[in-house]
Design a protein around this motif. Structure first.
Motif, PDB file in Angstrom:
ATOM      1  N   THR A  10     107.705  66.708  57.144  1.00 53.41           N
ATOM      2  CA  THR A  10     108.790  67.313  56.379  1.00 53.41           C
ATOM      3  C   THR A  10     109.224  68.628  57.003  1.00 53.41           C
ATOM      4  O   THR A  10     110.426  68.889  57.166  1.00 53.41           O
ATOM      5  CB  THR A  10     108.337  67.552  54.925  1.00 53.41           C
ATOM      6  OG1 THR A  10     108.059  66.294  54.321  1.00 53.41           O
ATOM      7  CG2 THR A  10     109.380  68.290  54.116  1.00 53.41           C
ATOM      8  N   TRP A  50     104.099  72.400  45.459  1.00 52.13           N
ATOM      9  CA  TRP A  50     104.901  71.406  44.754  1.00 52.13           C
ATOM     10  C   TRP A  50     105.204  70.231  45.691  1.00 52.13           C
ATOM     11  O   TRP A  50     106.308  70.119  46.229  1.00 52.13           O
ATOM     12  CB  TRP A  50     106.190  72.036  44.226  1.00 52.13           C
ATOM     13  CG  TRP A  50     106.966  71.160  43.312  1.00 52.13           C
ATOM     14  CD1 TRP A  50     106.487  70.281  42.388  1.00 52.13           C
ATOM     15  CD2 TRP A  50     108.389  71.059  43.245  1.00 52.13           C
ATOM     16  NE1 TRP A  50     107.517  69.653  41.739  1.00 52.13           N
ATOM     17  CE2 TRP A  50     108.699  70.115  42.248  1.00 52.13           C
ATOM     18  CE3 TRP A  50     109.434  71.674  43.913  1.00 52.13           C
ATOM     19  CZ2 TRP A  50     110.006  69.772  41.914  1.00 52.13           C
ATOM     20  CZ3 TRP A  50     110.726  71.341  43.582  1.00 52.13           C
ATOM     21  CH2 TRP A  50     111.003  70.399  42.586  1.00 52.13           C
ATOM     22  N   PRO A  51     104.223  69.342  45.895  1.00 48.61           N
ATOM     23  CA  PRO A  51     104.408  68.226  46.828  1.00 48.61           C
ATOM     24  C   PRO A  51     105.609  67.340  46.494  1.00 48.61           C
ATOM     25  O   PRO A  51     106.235  66.790  47.403  1.00 48.61           O
ATOM     26  CB  PRO A  51     103.092  67.442  46.713  1.00 48.61           C
ATOM     27  CG  PRO A  51     102.096  68.460  46.264  1.00 48.61           C
ATOM     28  CD  PRO A  51     102.855  69.389  45.368  1.00 48.61           C
ATOM     29  N   ASP A  52     105.964  67.212  45.223  1.00 51.41           N
ATOM     30  CA  ASP A  52     107.119  66.393  44.866  1.00 51.41           C
ATOM     31  C   ASP A  52     108.437  67.013  45.338  1.00 51.41           C
ATOM     32  O   ASP A  52     109.467  66.337  45.358  1.00 51.41           O
ATOM     33  CB  ASP A  52     107.180  66.170  43.349  1.00 51.41           C
ATOM     34  CG  ASP A  52     106.066  65.267  42.856  1.00 51.41           C
ATOM     35  OD1 ASP A  52     105.452  64.549  43.680  1.00 51.41           O
ATOM     36  OD2 ASP A  52     105.802  65.282  41.642  1.00 51.41           O
ATOM     37  N   GLY A  53     108.413  68.278  45.715  1.00 46.92           N
ATOM     38  CA  GLY A  53     109.613  68.956  46.172  1.00 46.92           C
ATOM     39  C   GLY A  53     109.849  68.864  47.669  1.00 46.92           C
ATOM     40  O   GLY A  53     110.784  69.463  48.187  1.00 46.92           O
ATOM     41  N   ARG A  54     109.042  68.102  48.381  1.00 45.05           N
ATOM     42  CA  ARG A  54     109.184  68.020  49.836  1.00 45.05           C
ATOM     43  C   ARG A  54     110.553  67.523  50.274  1.00 45.05           C
ATOM     44  O   ARG A  54     111.055  67.923  51.311  1.00 45.05           O
ATOM     45  CB  ARG A  54     108.086  67.158  50.432  1.00 45.05           C
ATOM     46  CG  ARG A  54     106.751  67.848  50.371  1.00 45.05           C
ATOM     47  CD  ARG A  54     105.675  67.104  51.101  1.00 45.05           C
ATOM     48  NE  ARG A  54     104.417  67.793  50.895  1.00 45.05           N
ATOM     49  CZ  ARG A  54     103.251  67.197  50.814  1.00 45.05           C
ATOM     50  NH1 ARG A  54     103.164  65.894  50.956  1.00 45.05           N
ATOM     51  NH2 ARG A  54     102.166  67.909  50.619  1.00 45.05           N
ATOM     52  N   ALA A  55     111.176  66.676  49.476  1.00 48.58           N
ATOM     53  CA  ALA A  55     112.503  66.162  49.827  1.00 48.58           C
ATOM     54  C   ALA A  55     113.555  67.268  49.807  1.00 48.58           C
ATOM     55  O   ALA A  55     114.662  67.081  50.308  1.00 48.58           O
ATOM     56  CB  ALA A  55     112.903  65.042  48.873  1.00 48.58           C
ATOM     57  N   TYR A  56     113.210  68.415  49.261  1.00 50.39           N
ATOM     58  CA  TYR A  56     114.158  69.516  49.128  1.00 50.39           C
ATOM     59  C   TYR A  56     114.028  70.554  50.237  1.00 50.39           C
ATOM     60  O   TYR A  56     114.826  71.487  50.314  1.00 50.39           O
ATOM     61  CB  TYR A  56     113.962  70.225  47.788  1.00 50.39           C
ATOM     62  CG  TYR A  56     113.905  69.310  46.584  1.00 50.39           C
ATOM     63  CD1 TYR A  56     114.503  68.058  46.572  1.00 50.39           C
ATOM     64  CD2 TYR A  56     113.239  69.710  45.441  1.00 50.39           C
ATOM     65  CE1 TYR A  56     114.452  67.238  45.470  1.00 50.39           C
ATOM     66  CE2 TYR A  56     113.188  68.887  44.312  1.00 50.39           C
ATOM     67  CZ  TYR A  56     113.789  67.654  44.348  1.00 50.39           C
ATOM     68  OH  TYR A  56     113.749  66.843  43.251  1.00 50.39           O
TER      69      TYR A  56
END
Length: 127
Positions: A10, A50-56
């Protein structure tokens, strides 16, 4: 050789996309590349929390670099769409979301995805 972790993938992708946009506008000098690296370091910590925020991350790195450039040099990237009026910068949308892109709010148009600004500026595609 160890595989690259999803976090590192990422971060490398975000770095490459923003560097491609900077290079397409001929502003990828060493001190500007350092701004990218500083942002990547900060966003590494953020993405670890915040691993779920990697797409950001790519959009956030683009915004970080844009903010740092504004403080040091001025607006970047300048809008290639509006031919008249005061020069203005494109903005990253969504501010916090996947698939970040550069938009001109004055014209109300999506100009390019983050990493593909070169095509909008009259250069080639960065892919």
């Amino acid at each position: 050789m160890d595989p690259i972790s999803p976090l590192e993938q990422t971060l490398h992708t975000a770095r490459a996309l923003v560097l491609a946009d900077l290079a397409s506008a001929d502003v990828a000098a060493a001190d500007v590349v350092s701004l990218v690296e500083d942002s990547v370091v900060q966003r590494r910590w953020w993405a670890e929390q915040w691993p779920d925020g990697r797409a950001y991350v790519a959009g956030l790195v683009a915004q970080d670099v844009q903010d740092a450039l504004l403080e040091r040099y001025g607006r970047w990237p300048l809008c290639p769409v509006c031919g008249s009026g005061d020069p203005h910068a494109l903005e990253v949308e969504p501010e916090l979301g996947p698939d970040p892109h550069w938009v001109c709010h004055q014209a109300g148009v999506k100009v390019a995805s983050v990493g593909s600004l070169g095509a909008a500026l009259g250069g080639g595609s960065s892919s």
